[in-house]
Write an enzyme that holds these catalytic residues in place. Structure first.
Site, PDB file in Angstrom:
ATOM      1  N   CYS A 252      15.704 119.653  60.197  1.00  0.00           N
ATOM      2  CA  CYS A 252      15.672 120.993  60.792  1.00  0.00           C
ATOM      3  C   CYS A 252      16.030 122.026  59.726  1.00  0.00           C
ATOM      4  CB  CYS A 252      16.636 121.070  61.980  1.00  0.00           C
ATOM      5  SG  CYS A 252      18.369 121.213  61.522  1.00  0.00           S
TER       6      CYS A 252
ATOM      7  N   CYS B  38      23.470 116.939  63.507  1.00  0.00           N
ATOM      8  CA  CYS B  38      22.328 116.173  63.015  1.00  0.00           C
ATOM      9  C   CYS B  38      22.769 115.016  62.126  1.00  0.00           C
ATOM     10  CB  CYS B  38      21.396 117.074  62.207  1.00  0.00           C
ATOM     11  SG  CYS B  38      20.426 118.221  63.201  1.00  0.00           S
TER      12      CYS B  38
ATOM     13  N   GLU C 296      25.371 113.934  69.694  1.00  0.00           N
ATOM     14  CA  GLU C 296      25.155 115.037  70.625  1.00  0.00           C
ATOM     15  C   GLU C 296      26.400 115.305  71.461  1.00  0.00           C
ATOM     16  OE1 GLU C 296      21.416 114.035  72.549  1.00  0.00           O
ATOM     17  OE2 GLU C 296      20.325 114.610  70.734  1.00  0.00           O
TER      18      GLU C 296
ATOM     19  N   CYS D 206      19.590 121.927  58.409  1.00  0.00           N
ATOM     20  CA  CYS D 206      19.884 120.772  57.545  1.00  0.00           C
ATOM     21  C   CYS D 206      19.234 120.923  56.172  1.00  0.00           C
ATOM     22  CB  CYS D 206      19.464 119.474  58.214  1.00  0.00           C
ATOM     23  SG  CYS D 206      20.640 118.988  59.486  1.00  0.00           S
TER      24      CYS D 206
ATOM     25  N   GLU E 156      21.716 114.286  59.183  1.00  0.00           N
ATOM     26  CA  GLU E 156      21.908 114.742  57.804  1.00  0.00           C
ATOM     27  C   GLU E 156      23.318 115.308  57.620  1.00  0.00           C
ATOM     28  OE1 GLU E 156      19.445 115.412  59.848  1.00  0.00           O
ATOM     29  OE2 GLU E 156      17.523 115.608  58.835  1.00  0.00           O
TER      30      GLU E 156
ATOM     31  N   ASN F 137      22.812 111.264  64.308  1.00  0.00           N
ATOM     32  CA  ASN F 137      23.079 112.441  65.134  1.00  0.00           C
ATOM     33  C   ASN F 137      24.081 112.121  66.238  1.00  0.00           C
ATOM     34  OD1 ASN F 137      20.844 110.937  66.092  1.00  0.00           O
ATOM     35  ND2 ASN F 137      19.970 112.681  67.157  1.00  0.00           N
TER      36      ASN F 137
HETATM   37  N1  THU Z   1      17.934 115.760  64.635  1.00  0.00           N
HETATM   38  C1  THU Z   1      18.541 115.224  63.534  1.00  0.00           C
HETATM   39  O1  THU Z   1      19.602 114.599  63.631  1.00  0.00           O
HETATM   40  N2  THU Z   1      17.957 115.398  62.335  1.00  0.00           N
HETATM   41  C2  THU Z   1      16.730 115.965  62.148  1.00  0.00           C
HETATM   42  O2  THU Z   1      16.269 116.018  61.017  1.00  0.00           O
HETATM   43  C3  THU Z   1      15.975 116.490  63.303  1.00  0.00           C
HETATM   44  C4  THU Z   1      16.728 116.540  64.586  1.00  0.00           C
HETATM   45  C5  THU Z   1      18.558 115.508  65.962  1.00  0.00           C
HETATM   46  C6  THU Z   1      19.254 116.664  66.618  1.00  0.00           C
HETATM   47  C7  THU Z   1      19.240 116.234  68.067  1.00  0.00           C
HETATM   48  O3  THU Z   1      20.328 115.369  68.315  1.00  0.00           O
HETATM   49  C8  THU Z   1      17.949 115.428  68.192  1.00  0.00           C
HETATM   50  O4  THU Z   1      17.570 115.083  66.870  1.00  0.00           O
HETATM   51  C9  THU Z   1      16.822 116.189  68.864  1.00  0.00           C
HETATM   52  O5  THU Z   1      16.624 117.421  68.263  1.00  0.00           O
END
Ligand code: THU
Length: 134
Positions: free
Chosen positions: A86, A53, A44, A89, A55, A42
Protein backbone atom coordinates in the site's frame (compact mmCIF):
# COMPACT_ATOMS: atom_id res chain seq x y z
CA UNK A 1 19.87 -15.30 1.24
CA UNK A 2 18.57 -15.87 -2.28
CA UNK A 3 15.32 -14.24 -3.33
CA UNK A 4 13.43 -17.56 -3.27
CA UNK A 5 14.26 -17.98 0.42
CA UNK A 6 13.07 -14.47 1.21
CA UNK A 7 9.77 -15.26 -0.49
CA UNK A 8 9.60 -18.52 1.48
CA UNK A 9 10.08 -16.59 4.74
CA UNK A 10 7.25 -14.24 3.78
CA UNK A 11 5.05 -17.19 2.82
CA UNK A 12 5.69 -18.92 6.15
CA UNK A 13 4.95 -15.93 8.40
CA UNK A 14 1.84 -15.12 6.37
CA UNK A 15 0.18 -18.12 8.00
CA UNK A 16 0.22 -16.27 11.34
CA UNK A 17 -1.62 -13.20 10.06
CA UNK A 18 -4.53 -12.04 12.23
CA UNK A 19 -7.19 -11.13 9.68
CA UNK A 20 -10.70 -11.74 11.09
CA UNK A 21 -12.10 -8.77 9.15
CA UNK A 22 -10.57 -8.92 5.66
CA UNK A 23 -9.61 -12.61 5.64
CA UNK A 24 -6.72 -11.43 3.48
CA UNK A 25 -3.43 -12.76 4.88
CA UNK A 26 -0.22 -11.01 3.89
CA UNK A 27 3.38 -11.92 4.72
CA UNK A 28 6.48 -9.79 4.28
CA UNK A 29 10.17 -10.53 4.73
CA UNK A 30 13.12 -8.21 4.40
CA UNK A 31 16.86 -8.71 4.27
CA UNK A 32 19.35 -6.27 5.75
CA UNK A 33 22.75 -5.64 4.11
CA UNK A 34 24.46 -7.89 6.69
CA UNK A 35 22.21 -10.80 5.68
CA UNK A 36 19.75 -10.79 8.58
CA UNK A 37 16.12 -11.51 7.72
CA UNK A 38 13.07 -10.09 9.49
CA UNK A 39 9.47 -10.96 8.74
CA UNK A 40 5.99 -9.74 9.60
CA UNK A 41 2.32 -10.35 8.88
CA UNK A 42 -0.75 -8.15 8.93
CA UNK A 43 -2.52 -7.68 12.26
CA UNK A 44 -6.06 -6.34 12.05
CA UNK A 45 -8.20 -4.73 14.73
CA UNK A 46 -11.92 -4.32 15.44
CA UNK A 47 -11.17 -0.61 15.17
CA UNK A 48 -10.27 -1.05 11.50
CA UNK A 49 -7.77 1.82 11.03
CA UNK A 50 -5.64 0.41 13.84
CA UNK A 51 -4.71 -2.65 11.77
CA UNK A 52 -1.12 -2.92 10.62
CA UNK A 53 0.34 -4.23 7.38
CA UNK A 54 2.77 -7.11 7.02
CA UNK A 55 5.51 -4.75 5.83
CA UNK A 56 5.11 -2.60 8.95
CA UNK A 57 5.53 -5.70 11.12
CA UNK A 58 8.72 -6.71 9.35
CA UNK A 59 10.14 -3.20 9.68
CA UNK A 60 9.27 -3.10 13.38
CA UNK A 61 11.07 -6.42 13.93
CA UNK A 62 14.14 -5.10 12.11
CA UNK A 63 14.28 -1.87 14.08
CA UNK A 64 13.72 -3.71 17.36
CA UNK A 65 16.80 -5.78 16.49
CA UNK A 66 18.84 -2.62 16.02
CA UNK A 67 19.08 -2.62 12.22
CA UNK A 68 18.06 0.28 10.03
CA UNK A 69 18.83 -0.59 6.41
CA UNK A 70 16.87 -2.76 3.99
CA UNK A 71 18.57 -4.45 1.02
CA UNK A 72 15.61 -6.40 -0.34
CA UNK A 73 11.93 -7.09 0.41
CA UNK A 74 9.42 -9.82 -0.45
CA UNK A 75 5.64 -9.59 0.03
CA UNK A 76 3.17 -12.40 -0.57
CA UNK A 77 -0.60 -12.87 -0.51
CA UNK A 78 -3.26 -15.09 -2.03
CA UNK A 79 -4.14 -12.59 -4.75
CA UNK A 80 -4.80 -13.03 -8.47
CA UNK A 81 -1.83 -10.84 -9.33
CA UNK A 82 1.28 -10.12 -7.20
CA UNK A 83 0.28 -8.06 -4.18
CA UNK A 84 1.72 -4.55 -4.17
CA UNK A 85 2.52 -2.70 -0.93
CA UNK A 86 0.00 0.00 0.00
CA UNK A 87 1.03 3.62 -0.35
CA UNK A 88 1.87 4.01 3.33
CA UNK A 89 4.07 0.92 3.30
CA UNK A 90 5.95 2.15 0.23
CA UNK A 91 6.88 5.22 2.26
CA UNK A 92 7.81 3.11 5.29
CA UNK A 93 10.06 0.89 3.17
CA UNK A 94 11.63 3.91 1.47
CA UNK A 95 12.73 5.25 4.85
CA UNK A 96 15.15 2.35 5.33
CA UNK A 97 15.93 1.29 1.72
CA UNK A 98 19.65 1.16 0.90
CA UNK A 99 18.82 3.05 -2.33
CA UNK A 100 16.06 3.66 -4.83
CA UNK A 101 17.23 0.48 -6.56
CA UNK A 102 16.21 -1.71 -3.63
CA UNK A 103 14.14 -4.57 -5.09
CA UNK A 104 10.66 -5.34 -3.83
CA UNK A 105 9.41 -8.74 -4.96
CA UNK A 106 5.66 -9.14 -4.92
CA UNK A 107 4.33 -12.68 -5.05
CA UNK A 108 1.15 -14.73 -5.19
CA UNK A 109 0.67 -18.03 -3.38
CA UNK A 110 0.53 -19.90 -6.68
CA UNK A 111 3.91 -18.70 -7.90
CA UNK A 112 3.21 -15.38 -9.60
CA UNK A 113 6.08 -12.93 -9.11
CA UNK A 114 6.90 -9.35 -9.97
CA UNK A 115 9.97 -7.41 -8.89
CA UNK A 116 10.11 -3.61 -8.98
CA UNK A 117 12.47 -1.18 -7.29
CA UNK A 118 11.26 0.99 -4.43
CA UNK A 119 11.84 4.03 -6.70
CA UNK A 120 9.51 2.52 -9.28
CA UNK A 121 6.89 1.90 -6.60
CA UNK A 122 7.27 5.36 -5.07
CA UNK A 123 8.67 7.81 -7.63
CA UNK A 124 9.74 11.21 -6.38
CA UNK A 125 9.62 10.02 -2.78
CA UNK A 126 10.11 12.35 0.14
CA UNK A 127 12.88 10.83 2.23
CA UNK A 128 15.39 11.41 5.02
CA UNK A 129 17.73 13.05 2.46
CA UNK A 130 15.33 15.99 2.16
CA UNK A 131 15.78 16.76 5.86
CA UNK A 132 19.55 16.94 5.93
CA UNK A 133 19.56 20.70 6.62
CA UNK A 134 17.14 20.43 9.51
N1 THU B 1 -2.09 -5.50 3.56
C1 THU B 1 -0.80 -5.74 3.92
O1 THU B 1 -0.53 -6.23 5.03
N2 THU B 1 0.18 -5.43 3.05
C2 THU B 1 -0.03 -5.01 1.78
O2 THU B 1 0.94 -4.81 1.05
C3 THU B 1 -1.40 -4.80 1.28
C4 THU B 1 -2.47 -4.89 2.31
C5 THU B 1 -3.17 -5.90 4.50
C6 THU B 1 -3.88 -4.80 5.24
C7 THU B 1 -5.17 -5.48 5.61
O3 THU B 1 -4.99 -6.23 6.80
C8 THU B 1 -5.41 -6.46 4.46
O4 THU B 1 -4.16 -6.61 3.80
C9 THU B 1 -6.46 -5.98 3.47
O5 THU B 1 -6.18 -4.70 3.03
Amino acid sequence: MPRAELIAAARAIRENAYVPYSRFKVGAALRTPDGAVFAGCNVENAAYPEGTCAEAGAIAAMVAAGRYRIAEVAVIADSPTPVTPCGGCRQKLREFAISGEMPVTMATLDGGELTLTIAELLPGAFGPNHMQKA
